[in-house]
Design a protein around this motif. Structure first.
Motif, mmCIF file in Angstrom:
data_model
loop_
_atom_site.group_PDB
_atom_site.id
_atom_site.type_symbol
_atom_site.label_atom_id
_atom_site.label_comp_id
_atom_site.label_asym_id
_atom_site.label_seq_id
_atom_site.Cartn_x
_atom_site.Cartn_y
_atom_site.Cartn_z
ATOM 1 N N VAL A 52 0.839 -1.206 0.000
ATOM 2 C CA VAL A 52 0.000 0.000 0.000
ATOM 3 C C VAL A 52 0.871 1.252 0.000
ATOM 4 C CG1 VAL A 52 -1.650 1.333 1.382
ATOM 5 C CG2 VAL A 52 -1.999 -1.109 1.054
ATOM 6 N N ARG A 53 1.923 1.243 0.824
ATOM 7 C CA ARG A 53 2.813 2.405 0.902
ATOM 8 C C ARG A 53 3.529 2.648 -0.422
ATOM 9 N NH1 ARG A 53 3.739 7.266 2.105
ATOM 10 N NH2 ARG A 53 5.897 7.756 2.549
ATOM 11 N N ALA A 56 1.180 4.134 -2.908
ATOM 12 C CA ALA A 56 0.957 5.567 -2.687
ATOM 13 C C ALA A 56 2.146 6.383 -3.175
ATOM 14 C CB ALA A 56 0.704 5.826 -1.206
ATOM 15 N N ASP A 59 2.203 6.907 -6.955
ATOM 16 C CA ASP A 59 1.246 7.888 -7.478
ATOM 17 C C ASP A 59 1.691 9.328 -7.239
ATOM 18 O OD1 ASP A 59 -0.376 5.862 -8.374
ATOM 19 O OD2 ASP A 59 -1.652 5.861 -6.583
ATOM 20 N N ASP A 60 2.771 9.509 -6.485
ATOM 21 C CA ASP A 60 3.278 10.846 -6.199
ATOM 22 C C ASP A 60 3.958 11.409 -7.447
ATOM 23 O OD1 ASP A 60 4.040 13.147 -4.962
ATOM 24 O OD2 ASP A 60 5.599 12.230 -3.716
ATOM 25 N N SER A 73 5.298 -2.486 -5.306
ATOM 26 C CA SER A 73 3.959 -2.626 -4.743
ATOM 27 C C SER A 73 3.317 -3.929 -5.213
ATOM 28 C CB SER A 73 3.106 -1.429 -5.155
ATOM 29 O OG SER A 73 1.774 -1.599 -4.773
#
Length: 107
Positions: A52-53, A56, A59-60, A73
């Protein structure tokens, strides 16, 4: 409630009649199962949360390597799913027999 206590008493007496000095609980087996359960649960949680991390981070817009984070991921999610599937195969007897048959082990 009374019926359950009678059943437990009968089971305990039948175990005691079979081997009076043998322990009822295999404590070493209990410890092994407890440790493997804790390690397995920890592994699944860590892999899922890391997936999950990394998802995220990928997507940055300011991430230095979003493709690597996205791949990481997916790998973490795959390990998490694989651990759960292996656990289910080990628990469900027909799946276990089928898996052992694949590896040529007689059960």
């Amino acid at each position: 409630m009374m019926q359950m206590s009678v059943a437990f008493n009968l089971a305990a007496h039948s175990l005691a009649a079979q081997a009076p000095d043998a322990p009822v609980i295999d404590w070493m087996g209990f410890v092994v199962v407890a440790v493997v359960t804790m390690v397995g649960a920890g592994f699944v949680v860590v892999m899922y949360s890391l997936g999950v991390r990394l998802g995220a981070v990928s997507d940055d817009v300011d991430a230095s390597s979003p493709r690597l984070a996205k791949t990481g991921s997916y790998v973490c999610f795959a390990f998490s799913i694989l651990a759960v599937v292996i656990g289910v195969v080990l628990i469900v007897p027909p799946f276990y027999k089928w898996a052992m048959h694949l590896f040529g082990v007689a059960v």
